[in-house]
Design a protein around this motif. Sequence first.
Motif: not given
Length: 200
Positions: A76-77, A91-94, A66-69
């Motif tokens: 993109g935020f 992101i976590t859910r994905r 997640v945090f790498l993402g």
Amino acid sequence: MGLQHSAVRPSAVAESRSDEELARGLVAGDEDCLAAVYHRWSPLVRTLAQRSLGDADEAADVTQQVFLGVWRGRLGFRPERGTIGGWIVGITRRRIADALSARTRRLRLVTAAGAALPLTEPAAHRPEAALDRLLVLRELARLPAPQQRVLRLAYYEDLTQTQIARRTGWPLGTVKSHARRGLHQLRFGLRHDEQAEHYT
């Protein structure tokens, strides 16, 4: 960039910033802001992953991903679309969904490998499920390269045999033959392992 809970220590300045300030710093590439973002949201991410996956090691892996993402996708935020916390939860859910899909694909491969590994209970609730996965991966690694490739494409990328033939450039009959022989070898190897275990 690797993230480990004990190693990520934001400065007091970054830690005291508001969510909006952290988001701006993150988008600008400030690693101190990333550390603060990790410190602030990683417990929530880990808790969500643990509840969904029921496995502490997988939850830790998902938290890393997640945090790498977050870092790689920071440009993109879009603050106008929501808060940074909401973005991280998305992101976590994905990543959780990806982990569950990967688990399903592994179980399909275990199931296809045959009755050598009984699957009478959902694997997520069986303590030996991790061992099953390791055994399958070990046997898979022993297969000839073409058989490995076909089985990995089938069970890890969800490709049909026709799609595998297109991807590899091999005739469909060759793909079917590699799949059949590969599964046969997996079953044989897994049964051999199970029999050996009974005699140790």
